[in-house]
Scaffold this motif. Structure first.
Motif, PDB file in Angstrom:
ATOM      1  N   LEU A  83      -2.614   6.692 -11.997  1.00 17.29           N
ATOM      2  CA  LEU A  83      -1.706   7.374 -12.912  1.00 17.29           C
ATOM      3  C   LEU A  83      -2.060   8.851 -12.962  1.00 17.29           C
ATOM      4  CD1 LEU A  83       0.591   7.244 -14.961  1.00 17.29           C
ATOM      5  CD2 LEU A  83      -1.113   6.674 -16.727  1.00 17.29           C
ATOM      6  N   LYS A  84      -1.290   9.656 -12.197  1.00 16.91           N
ATOM      7  CA  LYS A  84      -1.433  11.112 -12.181  1.00 16.91           C
ATOM      8  C   LYS A  84      -2.854  11.552 -11.860  1.00 16.91           C
ATOM      9  CE  LYS A  84       2.399  11.979 -15.349  1.00 16.91           C
ATOM     10  NZ  LYS A  84       2.842  12.623 -16.617  1.00 16.91           N
ATOM     11  N   ASN A  85      -3.536  10.725 -11.089  1.00 15.31           N
ATOM     12  CA  ASN A  85      -4.896  11.020 -10.656  1.00 15.31           C
ATOM     13  C   ASN A  85      -5.848  11.240 -11.832  1.00 15.31           C
ATOM     14  OD1 ASN A  85      -6.577  11.133  -8.415  1.00 15.31           O
ATOM     15  ND2 ASN A  85      -6.542  13.351  -8.325  1.00 15.31           N
ATOM     16  N   LYS A  86      -5.503  10.683 -12.972  1.00 12.48           N
ATOM     17  CA  LYS A  86      -6.347  10.781 -14.161  1.00 12.48           C
ATOM     18  C   LYS A  86      -6.850   9.413 -14.601  1.00 12.48           C
ATOM     19  CE  LYS A  86      -6.892  15.056 -15.439  1.00 12.48           C
ATOM     20  NZ  LYS A  86      -8.247  15.644 -15.591  1.00 12.48           N
ATOM     21  N   PHE A  87      -5.978   8.431 -14.576  1.00 14.39           N
ATOM     22  CA  PHE A  87      -6.349   7.078 -14.967  1.00 14.39           C
ATOM     23  C   PHE A  87      -6.190   6.156 -13.752  1.00 14.39           C
ATOM     24  CE2 PHE A  87      -5.239   9.035 -18.979  1.00 14.39           C
ATOM     25  CZ  PHE A  87      -6.222   8.570 -19.842  1.00 14.39           C
TER      26      PHE A  87
ATOM     27  N   ASN B  34     -12.567  15.152 -14.216  1.00 14.50           N
ATOM     28  CA  ASN B  34     -12.325  16.044 -13.080  1.00 14.50           C
ATOM     29  C   ASN B  34     -12.809  15.318 -11.832  1.00 14.50           C
ATOM     30  OD1 ASN B  34     -15.174  16.403 -13.086  1.00 14.50           O
ATOM     31  ND2 ASN B  34     -14.990  18.167 -14.446  1.00 14.50           N
ATOM     32  N   LYS B  35     -12.930  16.058 -10.735  1.00 15.16           N
ATOM     33  CA  LYS B  35     -13.331  15.417  -9.492  1.00 15.16           C
ATOM     34  C   LYS B  35     -14.791  14.999  -9.482  1.00 15.16           C
ATOM     35  CE  LYS B  35      -9.885  17.658  -6.558  1.00 15.16           C
ATOM     36  NZ  LYS B  35      -9.649  18.484  -5.346  1.00 15.16           N
ATOM     37  N   ARG B  36     -15.555  15.425 -10.450  1.00 16.13           N
ATOM     38  CA  ARG B  36     -16.985  15.118 -10.461  1.00 16.13           C
ATOM     39  C   ARG B  36     -17.377  14.126 -11.549  1.00 16.13           C
ATOM     40  NH1 ARG B  36     -20.476  20.539  -9.822  1.00 16.13           N
ATOM     41  NH2 ARG B  36     -21.992  18.929  -9.243  1.00 16.13           N
ATOM     42  N   VAL B  37     -16.651  14.102 -12.643  1.00 16.55           N
ATOM     43  CA  VAL B  37     -17.050  13.304 -13.801  1.00 16.55           C
ATOM     44  C   VAL B  37     -15.939  12.329 -14.146  1.00 16.55           C
ATOM     45  CG1 VAL B  37     -17.785  13.358 -16.206  1.00 16.55           C
ATOM     46  CG2 VAL B  37     -18.451  15.219 -14.658  1.00 16.55           C
ATOM     47  N   SER B  38     -16.308  11.094 -14.375  1.00 14.42           N
ATOM     48  CA  SER B  38     -15.355  10.082 -14.811  1.00 14.42           C
ATOM     49  C   SER B  38     -16.071   9.078 -15.702  1.00 14.42           C
ATOM     50  CB  SER B  38     -14.711   9.370 -13.615  1.00 14.42           C
ATOM     51  OG  SER B  38     -15.685   8.621 -12.903  1.00 14.42           O
ATOM     52  N   ALA B  39     -15.301   8.376 -16.518  1.00 17.37           N
ATOM     53  CA  ALA B  39     -15.808   7.314 -17.387  1.00 17.37           C
ATOM     54  C   ALA B  39     -14.977   6.065 -17.146  1.00 17.37           C
ATOM     55  CB  ALA B  39     -15.750   7.726 -18.845  1.00 17.37           C
ATOM     56  N   TRP B  40     -15.581   4.897 -17.286  1.00 20.29           N
ATOM     57  CA  TRP B  40     -14.877   3.660 -16.974  1.00 20.29           C
ATOM     58  C   TRP B  40     -15.280   2.526 -17.906  1.00 20.29           C
ATOM     59  CZ3 TRP B  40     -18.627   0.148 -15.859  1.00 20.29           C
ATOM     60  CH2 TRP B  40     -19.820   0.635 -15.324  1.00 20.29           C
ATOM     61  N   VAL B  41     -14.401   1.533 -17.983  1.00 17.48           N
ATOM     62  CA  VAL B  41     -14.617   0.304 -18.762  1.00 17.48           C
ATOM     63  C   VAL B  41     -14.249  -0.872 -17.868  1.00 17.48           C
ATOM     64  CG1 VAL B  41     -13.947  -1.043 -20.775  1.00 17.48           C
ATOM     65  CG2 VAL B  41     -14.131   1.437 -20.956  1.00 17.48           C
ATOM     66  N   GLN B  42     -15.119  -1.890 -17.817  1.00 11.32           N
ATOM     67  CA  GLN B  42     -14.877  -3.074 -17.008  1.00 11.32           C
ATOM     68  C   GLN B  42     -14.988  -4.327 -17.860  1.00 11.32           C
ATOM     69  OE1 GLN B  42     -17.544  -3.161 -13.676  1.00 11.32           O
ATOM     70  NE2 GLN B  42     -16.532  -1.478 -12.604  1.00 11.32           N
ATOM     71  N   LEU B  43     -14.117  -5.286 -17.586  1.00  8.55           N
ATOM     72  CA  LEU B  43     -14.155  -6.591 -18.244  1.00  8.55           C
ATOM     73  C   LEU B  43     -14.226  -7.666 -17.159  1.00  8.55           C
ATOM     74  CD1 LEU B  43     -11.408  -6.157 -21.005  1.00  8.55           C
ATOM     75  CD2 LEU B  43     -13.880  -5.870 -21.246  1.00  8.55           C
TER      76      LEU B  43
ATOM     77  N   TYR C 120       0.848  -1.187   0.000  1.00  7.77           N
ATOM     78  CA  TYR C 120       0.000   0.000   0.000  1.00  7.77           C
ATOM     79  C   TYR C 120       0.887   1.242   0.000  1.00  7.77           C
ATOM     80  CZ  TYR C 120      -3.503   3.451   1.302  1.00  7.77           C
ATOM     81  OH  TYR C 120      -4.318   4.555   1.321  1.00  7.77           O
ATOM     82  N   ALA C 121       0.899   1.962  -1.098  1.00  2.10           N
ATOM     83  CA  ALA C 121       1.675   3.194  -1.236  1.00  2.10           C
ATOM     84  C   ALA C 121       0.722   4.365  -1.406  1.00  2.10           C
ATOM     85  CB  ALA C 121       2.640   3.091  -2.411  1.00  2.10           C
ATOM     86  N   GLY C 122      -0.173   4.540  -0.436  1.00  2.00           N
ATOM     87  CA  GLY C 122      -1.161   5.611  -0.523  1.00  2.00           C
ATOM     88  C   GLY C 122      -2.146   5.355  -1.648  1.00  2.00           C
ATOM     89  N   GLU C 123      -2.604   6.417  -2.265  1.00  4.05           N
ATOM     90  CA  GLU C 123      -3.529   6.297  -3.384  1.00  4.05           C
ATOM     91  C   GLU C 123      -2.815   6.024  -4.699  1.00  4.05           C
ATOM     92  OE1 GLU C 123      -6.748   6.172  -3.112  1.00  4.05           O
ATOM     93  OE2 GLU C 123      -6.590   6.438  -0.947  1.00  4.05           O
ATOM     94  N   LYS C 124      -1.492   6.001  -4.669  1.00  5.17           N
ATOM     95  CA  LYS C 124      -0.739   5.783  -5.895  1.00  5.17           C
ATOM     96  C   LYS C 124      -0.770   4.328  -6.328  1.00  5.17           C
ATOM     97  CE  LYS C 124       2.227   7.187  -9.086  1.00  5.17           C
ATOM     98  NZ  LYS C 124       1.894   8.195 -10.103  1.00  5.17           N
ATOM     99  N   TRP C 125      -0.552   3.442  -5.391  1.00  7.92           N
ATOM    100  CA  TRP C 125      -0.400   2.032  -5.743  1.00  7.92           C
ATOM    101  C   TRP C 125      -0.842   1.180  -4.565  1.00  7.92           C
ATOM    102  CZ3 TRP C 125       0.580  -1.232  -9.655  1.00  7.92           C
ATOM    103  CH2 TRP C 125       1.021  -2.505  -9.351  1.00  7.92           C
ATOM    104  N   LYS C 126      -1.610   0.157  -4.825  1.00  2.00           N
ATOM    105  CA  LYS C 126      -2.022  -0.796  -3.803  1.00  2.00           C
ATOM    106  C   LYS C 126      -2.206  -2.162  -4.446  1.00  2.00           C
ATOM    107  CE  LYS C 126      -5.537   1.801  -2.915  1.00  2.00           C
ATOM    108  NZ  LYS C 126      -6.794   2.364  -2.333  1.00  2.00           N
ATOM    109  N   ALA C 127      -1.821  -3.198  -3.716  1.00  5.90           N
ATOM    110  CA  ALA C 127      -1.927  -4.554  -4.251  1.00  5.90           C
ATOM    111  C   ALA C 127      -1.993  -5.527  -3.085  1.00  5.90           C
ATOM    112  CB  ALA C 127      -0.745  -4.887  -5.157  1.00  5.90           C
ATOM    113  N   ASN C 128      -2.611  -6.683  -3.342  1.00  5.07           N
ATOM    114  CA  ASN C 128      -2.760  -7.712  -2.318  1.00  5.07           C
ATOM    115  C   ASN C 128      -2.873  -9.073  -3.006  1.00  5.07           C
ATOM    116  OD1 ASN C 128      -3.478  -8.311   0.692  1.00  5.07           O
ATOM    117  ND2 ASN C 128      -4.937  -9.483  -0.525  1.00  5.07           N
ATOM    118  N   ILE C 129      -2.185 -10.058  -2.438  1.00  2.00           N
ATOM    119  CA  ILE C 129      -2.260 -11.414  -2.973  1.00  2.00           C
ATOM    120  C   ILE C 129      -2.288 -12.389  -1.804  1.00  2.00           C
ATOM    121  CG2 ILE C 129       0.263 -11.584  -3.212  1.00  2.00           C
ATOM    122  CD1 ILE C 129      -0.264 -13.379  -5.667  1.00  2.00           C
ATOM    123  N   ARG C 130      -3.118 -13.424  -1.924  1.00  2.00           N
ATOM    124  CA  ARG C 130      -3.274 -14.430  -0.870  1.00  2.00           C
ATOM    125  C   ARG C 130      -3.432 -15.803  -1.517  1.00  2.00           C
ATOM    126  NH1 ARG C 130      -5.576 -14.917   4.667  1.00  2.00           N
ATOM    127  NH2 ARG C 130      -6.396 -17.037   4.850  1.00  2.00           N
TER     128      ARG C 130
END
Length: 591
Positions: free
Chosen positions: A496-500, A553-562, A456-466
């Protein structure tokens, strides 16, 4: 003294007169005698204690400089405004959006909606509402044009509130859940010789209404008694008029005395299940084949006192649990409770060990949440967690990396297995041909070796495996039905730069054994006269989900899920094929 002065003046005048007469050659001889009482004294002389010396006093000469006086120059003054000063005391709080709406659409006619709203910050209290919808047309069965439906939908709504007082807090919520699915797991092929497909039961729908209320205190002084009281009510009804009512109350009290924390949990869970169906014996077999209106009432009472203490880097917890089951042959269960951990090298290495046990209530809704294809008249028996002994080593290598490696030993009584069942009743018209799951209860012991790594590196990077490995020791059953020997799960997210926002889930479930009373192609019947079943092995499967979100921006985002990104075909539950690749596109708006 005054007479002496007069005599001196007289002598002085006589002396002057004699001199003047001498110049004229006139002489005068005279004897004078003065008498007086004056005494003369000599004073001591004050002498210097050091020898005098000479010192040179050098006076620096002033340097003479010559300057010229310039001619005056005309200057133009242009005044400028001075901006106002701003003192920054604290960081500015980010704007709090009261709600958001997330919506998307995917393949297989799959819409989804997620709506959330709250009234914002308040010292007196707050409230909010949350609604979620997710549904799909299915697309799982080999031929979507046949009469076997496979669509599903899930709806969930919640209204909650919090009220803050001086040293207490009140919480409450009201919930509604609606789940619809179909028993589409019929091996419908050329060799099918069961009842007519249109006579089988496929549709199932559960409506659940419930509410919760909690009251808690938070006294801060040592020696003060704090408590929390929770009350929950729930009612569930299925498509076939089966009804379940559940009442759960829990009281938790605690008190801190010096370095010791004393606490007690007291609770009771009462469940009433009414259904229309046969009476089953808990081994997947019909004990009373008549379809009648029946009920199954159960209750579990518990009291768990415990004490926790901390001495330097050592943490110890000891206690006991007493569980009493209503309407059961062995109502009382007593379990010890102990836990020990010690921190080494400032938390880098933390060995731990513990022992615990409990009785876990089993309800119709809890079985449905595990497997939505369970039949609508299951047998209910509480899960008896006889022993859960565990130990291992955990800790944090740094601020961003933590780990845990350990082993658990379980002893379960009344462990619930799901098996494919065939029950047909011409009177009631109930027909199932392996597409509904009965419940078999049996003892099960298991050794679980597991390891986990988290970054866990803040909001930059997080990962977990079990990863988990299981070794089972069975009771009367041949295999641990639908229980895998190996599981591995991992999740990661990168900002990624708080954009992606790029994230994904990957999990693998090993092979499992399944049991069915309906014929399975390529499998011979096994078992004796009382248990002629088909036993076979389900292959392990790999599944992966990926998500990419673009924040405009902080209010609008778009996403794709698989979902199931590799489009692999597998069965989590016997006879039920999974949905292939599900691609979804959506957006989120905060308000």
């Amino acid at each position: 003294m005054k007479a002496i002065k007069i005599q001196i003046l007289f002598v002085f005048g006589v002396f002057v007169a004699i001199n003047s007469l001498a110049q004229k050659d006139t002489s005068l001889t005279m004897d004078v005698i003065f008498e007086g009482g004056r005494r003369l004294f000599l004073r001591d002389a004050n002498k210097l204690s050091i020898w005098p010396e000479t010192r040179d006093n050098i006076i620096p000469l002033t340097t003479i400089t010559y300057t010229t006086i310039p001619m005056p120059k005309n200057a133009t003054v242009e005044p400028k405004l001075i901006p106002s000063a701003r003192i920054k005391v604290d960081e500015k709080l980010e704007r709090l959006y009261r709600g958001y709406i997330k919506a998307g659409y995917g393949t297989y006619f799959t819409p989804m909606v997620d709506l959330y709203y709250t009234d914002g910050r308040s010292k007196k209290g707050t409230f909010g509402i949350h609604y979620k919808h997710f549904s799909s047309a299915g697309g799982v069965t080999p031929n979507d044009k046949d009469s076997v439906p496979d669509h599903f939908s899930d709806n969930k709504a919640e209204l909650w509130g919090k009220w803050f007082f001086k040293k207490t807090q009140l919480l409450g919520s009201v919930q509604w859940d609606r789940n619809l699915n179909n028993w589409y797991g019929v091996r419908y092929g050329k060799d099918y010789n069961g009842p007519r497909v249109d006579s089988l039961r496929f549709k199932q729908r559960l409506n659940t209404f419930g509410g919760k209320a909690s009251f808690l205190t938070y006294q801060r002084d040592t020696g003060e008694f704090n408590y929390r009281a929770d009350l929950a009510l729930r009612g569930t009804q299925d498509f076939y008029q089966g009804k379940e009512f559940n009442f759960d109350i829990l009281f938790h009290g605690r008190m801190l005395m010096e370095d010791n924390l004393y606490s007690t949990d007291i609770g009771v869970n009462i469940n009433s299940f009414k259904f229309f169906g046969p009476e089953l014996n808990g081994k997947g077999r019909v004990q009373d084949g008549y379809f009648l209106n029946r009920d199954d009432n159960t209750a579990v009472f518990k009291i768990i006192p415990q004490i926790q203490t901390v001495w330097k880097e050592l943490r110890v917890k000891v206690g006991a649990g007493l569980y009493i089951e209503g309407n059961r042959s062995s109502p009382g269960h007593f379990y010890p409770l102990a836990e020990l951990s010690y921190s080494l090298l400032n938390g880098i290495i933390v060995p731990y060990a513990g022992l615990r046990g409990s009785v876990e209530p089993t309800t119709y809704l809890s079985l449905y949440q595990l497997n939505p294809f369970v039949q609508n008249f299951p047998v209910l028996r509480h899960k008896n967690n006889k022993i859960d002994a565990y130990g291992g080593i955990g800790g944090a290598v740094s601020r961003t990396v933590s780990y845990n490696v350990g082993v658990n030993y379980y002893e379960w009584g009344n462990f619930a297995y799901f098996i494919n069942d065939t029950i047909n009743d011409p009177v009631s018209g109930y027909n199932s041909w392996g597409n509904a799951f009965s419940i078999i209860y049996d003892d099960l012991n298991a050794i679980n070796v597991h390891g986990e790594l988290a970054v866990y590196a803040g909001e930059k990077w997080k990962a977990n495996i079990r990863a988990d490995y299981f070794k089972y020791t069975l009771g009367s059953e041949v295999h641990a039905w639908h229980q895998p020997n190996f599981k591995i799960m991992g999740t990661a997210q990168y900002n990624l730069k708080n954009k992606f926002i790029i994230g994904g889930d990957l999990f693998y479930v090993g092979a499992r054994w399944a049991k069915s009373y309906a014929p399975v192609p390529g499998v011979e019947v096994q078992g004796g006269e009382g248990d002629k079943s088909y036993q076979y092995k389900l292959k392990g499967f790999l599944d992966a989900n990926f998500k990419v979100e673009y924040r405009y921006n902080k209010r609008v985002s778009a996403w794709v899920q698989l979902h199931n990104a590799f489009a692999l075909k597998y069965q989590r539950w016997s006879a039920y094929n999974n949905q292939r690749l599900l691609a979804m596109l959506g957006a989120t708006y905060a308000f």
